[in-house]
Design a protein around this motif. Structure first.
Motif, PDB file in Angstrom:
ATOM      1  N   ASN A   6      -0.221   3.745   2.867  1.00  0.00           N
ATOM      2  CA  ASN A   6       0.273   3.514   4.233  1.00  0.00           C
ATOM      3  C   ASN A   6       1.620   4.162   4.335  1.00  0.00           C
ATOM      4  OD1 ASN A   6      -2.123   2.321   5.052  1.00  0.00           O
ATOM      5  ND2 ASN A   6      -1.316   0.163   4.670  1.00  0.00           N
ATOM      6  N   ARG A  11       1.527   7.616   4.781  1.00  0.00           N
ATOM      7  CA  ARG A  11       1.082   8.078   6.041  1.00  0.00           C
ATOM      8  C   ARG A  11       2.261   7.994   7.270  1.00  0.00           C
ATOM      9  NH1 ARG A  11      -3.469   4.982   4.676  1.00  0.00           N
ATOM     10  NH2 ARG A  11      -5.454   6.090   4.397  1.00  0.00           N
ATOM     11  N   HIS A  12       3.315   7.040   6.807  1.00  0.00           N
ATOM     12  CA  HIS A  12       4.056   6.870   8.091  1.00  0.00           C
ATOM     13  C   HIS A  12       5.609   7.320   7.424  1.00  0.00           C
ATOM     14  CE1 HIS A  12       0.992   3.750   9.013  1.00  0.00           C
ATOM     15  NE2 HIS A  12       1.346   4.335  10.135  1.00  0.00           N
ATOM     16  N   SER A  39       0.692  -1.290  -0.135  1.00  0.00           N
ATOM     17  CA  SER A  39      -0.031  -0.031  -0.080  1.00  0.00           C
ATOM     18  C   SER A  39       0.957   1.151  -0.200  1.00  0.00           C
ATOM     19  CB  SER A  39      -0.819  -0.032   1.340  1.00  0.00           C
ATOM     20  OG  SER A  39      -1.700   1.265   1.252  1.00  0.00           O
TER      21      SER A  39
END
Length: 261
Positions: free
Chosen positions: A42, A45-46, A39
């Motif tokens: 994901n 996001r990090h 993903s």
């Protein structure tokens, strides 16, 4: 007729031809179709940098960008640099890309791969999965709301992330739906080809926080990224800034080091 209109007309002809040669059932038998996907949403996001680095040989607006480098070196270089994902142009006529580029990139790195394409038919989504993509791009300017819903739900059923690209408020309002992972704002005006990151800023408050916000085009400085982060952007699609150099991986490394320092 705009460049985008011409591309869509040609894309319909191209997809019709491909369908007559390789069926969806055959695509589903390709070895890469069974690959587990990663993903991109994901990863963004990090991440501290949020960089999605692109492989792009040429474009209608800039003509030739870089024809001399091979995909394998670029993909491995981007991975070493620590980018979040790699965007691979697969349009041949206007951007000099191909599905072979996607396959080579898949064999050369473990990054989430975005198939950068003008998707106008579900066939291309199955095709993306069969050639190693983790993410597809949907362009609101060339799709209806029903298209976006159908295509994004198909992508999710194949465990592909969906990046939906908009250029203005009207496109954004018709596009928001649960089957999207990322909402990208293209800072390039498709009619004039003028670029302004103000477009990303203006639309930022209209994008629900459920989606990862991605800014695309016209990003060439660390200061621009730091500025856009204050508007909630977590992803930054950068193509020409790296590709116009002799070593895109090294260029991306230096850029990311500046962001993180």
């Amino acid at each position: 007729m705009t460049i985008l209109d011409k591309i869509v007309v040609d894309k319909h002809k191209e997809v019709d031809l491909k369908k007559s040669i390789i069926s969806i059932k055959q695509l589903e038998q390709f070895p890469l179709f069974e690959n587990d996907t990663v993903s991109l949403a994901n990863q963004l996001r990090h991440s501290n940098s949020g960089i999605i680095a692109e492989h792009k040989r040429r474009s209608p607006s800039k003509s030739v960008i870089n024809q001399s480098l091979n995909v394998q070196d670029i993909a491995s270089g981007y991975e070493t640099a620590g980018v979040c994902g790699m965007s691979v142009l697969t349009d041949g006529k206007y951007f000099g890309g191909s599905l072979d580029d996607l396959i080579i990139a898949r064999a050369s790195c473990h990054l989430p791969l975005l198939r950068k394409e003008f998707i106008i038919d579900p066939y291309q989504i199955v095709e993306a999965k069969a050639h190693g993509a983790d993410v597809i791009l949907l362009i609101a300017a060339i799709l209806t709301r029903d298209d976006i819903k159908t295509f994004s739900e198909l992508a999710k059923s194949l465990n592909l992330d969906v990046l939906l690209e908009v250029h203005n408020e009207e496109e954004l309002h018709k596009s928001i739906m649960p089957s999207l992972d990322m909402l990208g704002v293209n800072n390039r005006n498709l009619k004039t080809f003028e670029v302004s990151t103000q477009t990303s800023k203006d639309l930022s408050t209209l994008i629900p926080n459920d989606f990862v916000k991605v800014s695309e085009s016209g990003i060439s400085s660390v200061e621009t990224i730091k500025d856009l982060k204050t508007y909630g952007y977590q992803g930054f699609l950068i193509g020409e800034n790296f590709m116009k150099t002799d070593n895109p991986g090294k260029s991306a490394t230096q850029f990311i080091n500046q962001i993180e320092s």
